[in-house]
Design an enzyme around this catalytic site. Structure first.
Site, PDB file in Angstrom:
ATOM      1  N   SER A 215       0.843  -1.201   0.000  1.00 45.52           N
ATOM      2  CA  SER A 215       0.000   0.000   0.000  1.00 45.52           C
ATOM      3  C   SER A 215       0.875   1.247   0.000  1.00 45.52           C
ATOM      4  CB  SER A 215      -0.861  -0.011   1.262  1.00 45.52           C
ATOM      5  OG  SER A 215      -1.518   1.226   1.425  1.00 45.52           O
TER       6      SER A 215
ATOM      7  N   TYR B 254      -1.621  -0.470  10.753  1.00 49.88           N
ATOM      8  CA  TYR B 254      -1.900  -1.126   9.465  1.00 49.88           C
ATOM      9  C   TYR B 254      -0.731  -0.930   8.498  1.00 49.88           C
ATOM     10  CZ  TYR B 254      -3.564  -1.583   4.688  1.00 49.88           C
ATOM     11  OH  TYR B 254      -3.653  -1.906   3.362  1.00 49.88           O
TER      12      TYR B 254
ATOM     13  N   LYS C 139       2.174  -3.601   6.700  1.00 46.87           N
ATOM     14  CA  LYS C 139       2.516  -3.700   5.267  1.00 46.87           C
ATOM     15  C   LYS C 139       4.022  -3.546   5.070  1.00 46.87           C
ATOM     16  CE  LYS C 139      -1.457  -4.503   3.432  1.00 46.87           C
ATOM     17  NZ  LYS C 139      -1.707  -5.786   2.784  1.00 46.87           N
TER      18      LYS C 139
HETATM   19  P1  NAD Z   1     -11.000  -6.986   1.489  1.00 46.03           P
HETATM   20  O1  NAD Z   1     -11.169  -6.952   2.964  1.00 46.03           O
HETATM   21  O2  NAD Z   1     -12.193  -6.771   0.637  1.00 46.03           O
HETATM   22  O3  NAD Z   1     -10.308  -8.364   1.056  1.00 46.03           O
HETATM   23  C1  NAD Z   1      -9.424  -9.062   1.887  1.00 46.03           C
HETATM   24  C2  NAD Z   1      -9.881 -10.509   1.907  1.00 46.03           C
HETATM   25  O4  NAD Z   1      -8.981 -11.278   2.719  1.00 46.03           O
HETATM   26  C3  NAD Z   1     -11.278 -10.686   2.503  1.00 46.03           C
HETATM   27  O5  NAD Z   1     -12.045 -11.484   1.641  1.00 46.03           O
HETATM   28  C4  NAD Z   1     -11.023 -11.387   3.838  1.00 46.03           C
HETATM   29  O6  NAD Z   1     -12.093 -12.238   4.197  1.00 46.03           O
HETATM   30  C5  NAD Z   1      -9.746 -12.136   3.540  1.00 46.03           C
HETATM   31  N1  NAD Z   1      -8.897 -12.436   4.713  1.00 46.03           N
HETATM   32  C6  NAD Z   1      -8.465 -11.577   5.672  1.00 46.03           C
HETATM   33  N2  NAD Z   1      -7.685 -12.216   6.547  1.00 46.03           N
HETATM   34  C7  NAD Z   1      -7.607 -13.504   6.151  1.00 46.03           C
HETATM   35  C8  NAD Z   1      -6.945 -14.655   6.648  1.00 46.03           C
HETATM   36  N3  NAD Z   1      -6.212 -14.609   7.756  1.00 46.03           N
HETATM   37  N4  NAD Z   1      -7.088 -15.817   5.992  1.00 46.03           N
HETATM   38  C9  NAD Z   1      -7.841 -15.888   4.879  1.00 46.03           C
HETATM   39  N5  NAD Z   1      -8.493 -14.838   4.349  1.00 46.03           N
HETATM   40  C10 NAD Z   1      -8.370 -13.659   4.987  1.00 46.03           C
HETATM   41  O7  NAD Z   1      -9.854  -5.923   1.130  1.00 46.03           O
HETATM   42  P2  NAD Z   1      -9.363  -5.404  -0.295  1.00 46.03           P
HETATM   43  O8  NAD Z   1      -9.714  -3.972  -0.399  1.00 46.03           O
HETATM   44  O9  NAD Z   1      -9.776  -6.337  -1.360  1.00 46.03           O
HETATM   45  O10 NAD Z   1      -7.786  -5.485  -0.058  1.00 46.03           O
HETATM   46  C11 NAD Z   1      -7.012  -6.582  -0.506  1.00 46.03           C
HETATM   47  C12 NAD Z   1      -5.567  -6.362  -0.100  1.00 46.03           C
HETATM   48  O11 NAD Z   1      -5.106  -5.135  -0.671  1.00 46.03           O
HETATM   49  C13 NAD Z   1      -5.358  -6.236   1.419  1.00 46.03           C
HETATM   50  O12 NAD Z   1      -4.170  -6.885   1.748  1.00 46.03           O
HETATM   51  C14 NAD Z   1      -5.241  -4.738   1.618  1.00 46.03           C
HETATM   52  O13 NAD Z   1      -4.464  -4.431   2.755  1.00 46.03           O
HETATM   53  C15 NAD Z   1      -4.538  -4.317   0.338  1.00 46.03           C
HETATM   54  N6  NAD Z   1      -4.782  -2.910   0.008  1.00 46.03           N
HETATM   55  C16 NAD Z   1      -6.066  -2.460  -0.101  1.00 46.03           C
HETATM   56  C17 NAD Z   1      -6.307  -1.109  -0.400  1.00 46.03           C
HETATM   57  C18 NAD Z   1      -7.708  -0.569  -0.474  1.00 46.03           C
HETATM   58  O14 NAD Z   1      -7.881   0.640  -0.358  1.00 46.03           O
HETATM   59  N7  NAD Z   1      -8.733  -1.385  -0.689  1.00 46.03           N
HETATM   60  C19 NAD Z   1      -5.214  -0.250  -0.579  1.00 46.03           C
HETATM   61  C20 NAD Z   1      -3.914  -0.755  -0.474  1.00 46.03           C
HETATM   62  C21 NAD Z   1      -3.719  -2.090  -0.189  1.00 46.03           C
HETATM   63  C1  WQD Z   2      -9.681   9.937   0.636  1.00 52.15           C
HETATM   64  C2  WQD Z   2      -9.906  11.426   0.831  1.00 52.15           C
HETATM   65  C3  WQD Z   2     -10.160  12.068   3.129  1.00 52.15           C
HETATM   66  C4  WQD Z   2     -13.893   9.871   3.801  1.00 52.15           C
HETATM   67  C5  WQD Z   2      -6.981   4.982   2.841  1.00 52.15           C
HETATM   68  C6  WQD Z   2      -5.936   4.294   3.683  1.00 52.15           C
HETATM   69  C7  WQD Z   2      -4.819   3.776   2.827  1.00 52.15           C
HETATM   70  C8  WQD Z   2      -5.338   2.906   1.671  1.00 52.15           C
HETATM   71  C9  WQD Z   2      -6.454   3.574   0.938  1.00 52.15           C
HETATM   72  C10 WQD Z   2      -5.174   0.574   2.259  1.00 52.15           C
HETATM   73  C11 WQD Z   2      -9.131  12.023   2.003  1.00 52.15           C
HETATM   74  C12 WQD Z   2     -11.444  12.309   2.369  1.00 52.15           C
HETATM   75  C13 WQD Z   2     -12.762  10.411   3.220  1.00 52.15           C
HETATM   76  C14 WQD Z   2     -14.959  10.743   4.190  1.00 52.15           C
HETATM   77  C15 WQD Z   2     -13.678  12.614   3.370  1.00 52.15           C
HETATM   78  N1  WQD Z   2      -5.860   1.653   2.138  1.00 52.15           N
HETATM   79  N2  WQD Z   2     -12.644  11.754   3.014  1.00 52.15           N
HETATM   80  N3  WQD Z   2     -14.804  12.080   3.943  1.00 52.15           N
HETATM   81  O1  WQD Z   2      -7.228   8.031   3.563  1.00 52.15           O
HETATM   82  O2  WQD Z   2      -6.360   8.355   1.204  1.00 52.15           O
HETATM   83  O3  WQD Z   2      -6.391   6.091   2.188  1.00 52.15           O
HETATM   84  O4  WQD Z   2      -7.452   4.038   1.853  1.00 52.15           O
HETATM   85  O5  WQD Z   2      -4.008   0.406   2.128  1.00 52.15           O
HETATM   86  O6  WQD Z   2      -3.988   3.055   3.662  1.00 52.15           O
HETATM   87  O7  WQD Z   2      -5.435   5.226   4.625  1.00 52.15           O
HETATM   88  O8  WQD Z   2      -8.536   7.155   1.555  1.00 52.15           O
HETATM   89  O9  WQD Z   2     -10.894   7.138   0.883  1.00 52.15           O
HETATM   90  O10 WQD Z   2     -10.346   7.303   3.348  1.00 52.15           O
HETATM   91  O11 WQD Z   2      -9.892   9.257   1.876  1.00 52.15           O
HETATM   92  O12 WQD Z   2     -13.599  13.834   3.200  1.00 52.15           O
HETATM   93  O13 WQD Z   2     -15.988  10.311   4.742  1.00 52.15           O
HETATM   94  O14 WQD Z   2     -11.307  11.637   1.140  1.00 52.15           O
HETATM   95  O15 WQD Z   2      -9.936  13.084   4.080  1.00 52.15           O
HETATM   96  O16 WQD Z   2      -8.756  13.328   1.637  1.00 52.15           O
HETATM   97  P1  WQD Z   2      -7.085   7.527   2.196  1.00 52.15           P
HETATM   98  P2  WQD Z   2      -9.979   7.632   1.936  1.00 52.15           P
END
Ligand code: NAD
Ligand code: WQD
Length: 339
Positions: A125, A149, A153
């Site tokens: 991330s 979190y 990562k």
């Molecule tokens: P999500 O929660 O929708 O998907 C994660 C999946 O992993 C879920 O289906 C959950 O049930 C499963 N899971 C969690 N722990 C587990 C375990 N111990 N064993 C088996 N299954 C398990 O999240 P997502 O948005 O699809 O994210 C996927 C990956 O991408 C995550 O690792 C997340 O940290 C990373 N990521 C997400 C974002 C984002 O904004 N969505 C941003 C950066 C990185």
């Molecule tokens: C986006 C913008 C908020 C909600 C997060 C995690 C990051 C990654 C992606 C996993 C910001 C604004 C948001 C609301 C708002 N996840 N906002 N009202 O914070 O950039 O990133 O998700 O790895 O680790 O921190 O994403 O969608 O929460 O916010 O005004 O109700 O929207 O302040 O400027 P963020 P976000």
């Protein structure tokens, strides 16, 4: 046929990955404990692709089941999405996050190592960058995550670097996602938060559909063009296509590679609201409130390294992202609970 394991494949990003993998001709096995997802996503994946996949409901920390899984398949690669991802929750429950994300990955790579499967794509991330003064952010920027979190990562990245240094057979891709949003163009799979969404795009979508009354805009006094926070929103289909390119890259390269997956463009909160209003044809009620602690003014990627080395670029713009998110929301107003 190439067979891959997708951990967390029932989740938001993992389910989109499964569609693209099946459509690209891969055999797909999903391991997911459904802690933050529904198996209905995988039924939808099979409807979209008209192809079967295998699903094993299991926790990746279960060493015996993991070993059995690797015995019963000959995986060519693992795409590792399983993890917990809510920043505020990670502050309240750090041990659960370290156990699930760090320990879970450790168990997984141990099982891979024992089975001789040494090709891995990991969901990292942009949160590992922490607070950066300079944008766009490239991969050489320092890492200093600001919450548990993000630290899980970064620790996994470090663990995987050490593994790659110790054993030259490993092929590892660390993909640092910026803000994944949107949904599959079919409207059949998308993001389905369990509770009130933490993130901007699903929150806006739920205001538009009438599930939530009003969006709170967290601050309009940042040093940005309109004062609201600027982020790099990337369509989830573009994002998962970056993983297909990473798999190709790993065929030709050993070692550990780090790539940003972002569009390279920044959009403010007010721009996202306006784009969603155009896509949905509905006004998005919103009010400005105080800044959210820990937020930065601007964050967006320099995706140049992924452009050059993975031959990948994001192609969907913000309008398209909002159109696809709205299609998913209207077809599934209650997420996967909508039959
Ligand atoms: P999500 O929660 O929708 O998907 C994660 C999946 O992993 C879920 O289906 C959950 O049930 C499963 N899971 C969690 N722990 C587990 C375990 N111990 N064993 C088996 N299954 C398990 O999240 P997502 O948005 O699809 O994210 C996927 C990956 O991408 C995550 O690792 C997340 O940290 C990373 N990521 C997400 C974002 C984002 O904004 N969505 C941003 C950066 C990185
Ligand atoms: C986006 C913008 C908020 C909600 C997060 C995690 C990051 C990654 C992606 C996993 C910001 C604004 C948001 C609301 C708002 N996840 N906002 N009202 O914070 O950039 O990133 O998700 O790895 O680790 O921190 O994403 O969608 O929460 O916010 O005004 O109700 O929207 O302040 O400027 P963020 P976000």
């Amino acid at each position: 046929m190439t067979e891959v394991l997708v951990t967390g494949g029932a989740g938001y990003i993992g389910s989109h990955m499964c569609v693209e993998l099946l459509q690209a001709g891969y055999d797909v096995v999903v391991a997911d404990n459904l802690s933050n997802s529904s198996a209905r996503s995988l039924q939808a994946v099979q409807r979209i692709t008209q192809k079967p996949l295998s699903f094993v409901e299991m926790d990746i920390r279960d060493e015996e089941r993991l070993a059995a899984l690797f015995r019963s398949h000959r995986f060519d690669a693992v795409l590792h999405f399983a993890g917990l991802k809510a920043v505020a929750e990670s502050v309240a429950e750090p041990l659960r996050y370290y156990d699930n994300n760090v320990n879970g990955t450790l168990r997984l790579v141990e099982a891979m190592s024992s089975a001789g499967v040494k090709t891995l794509v990991f969901s990292s991330s942009a949160t590992v960058y922490g607070t950066q003064e300079r944008v766009p952010i490239d991969e050489s920027a320092g890492t200093a995550p600001t919450n548990p979190y993000g630290r899980t990562k970064l620790q996994v990245e470090q663990l995987l670097h050490d593994l790659g240094d110790a054993d030259a057979q490993w092929r590892i891709s660390l993909l640092r996602y910026f803000n994944p949003v949107g949904a599959h163009p079919s409207g059949e799979i998308g993001e389905d938060p369990n509770d009130i969404p933490n993130n901007l795009m699903p929150y806006i979508a739920q205001v538009a559909i009438g599930r939530l009354p009003c969006l709170r805009v967290f601050g309009d006094d940042y040093a940005t063009a309109d004062g609201t926070g600027v982020r790099d929103y990337i369509h989830v289909v573009d994002l998962v296509n970056g993983h297909l390119r990473a798999l190709d890259y790993l065929q030709a390269n050993t070692g550990v590679a780090v790539h940003n997956l972002g569009s390279g463009r920044g959009h403010s909160v007010l721009e996202v609201i306006a784009a969603f209003e155009r896509a949905s044809g509905r006004p998005i009620a919103h009010e400005v409130v105080a800044r959210r602690p820990g937020d930065v003014a601007r964050s967006f990627a320099d995706p140049g390294k992924a452009n050059r080395e993975l031959n990948w670029t994001a192609t969907h713009d913000l309008e398209r992202i909002c159109q696809d998110a709205w299609k998913w929301q209207t077809r599934h107003p209650d997420g996967y609970r909508t039959a």
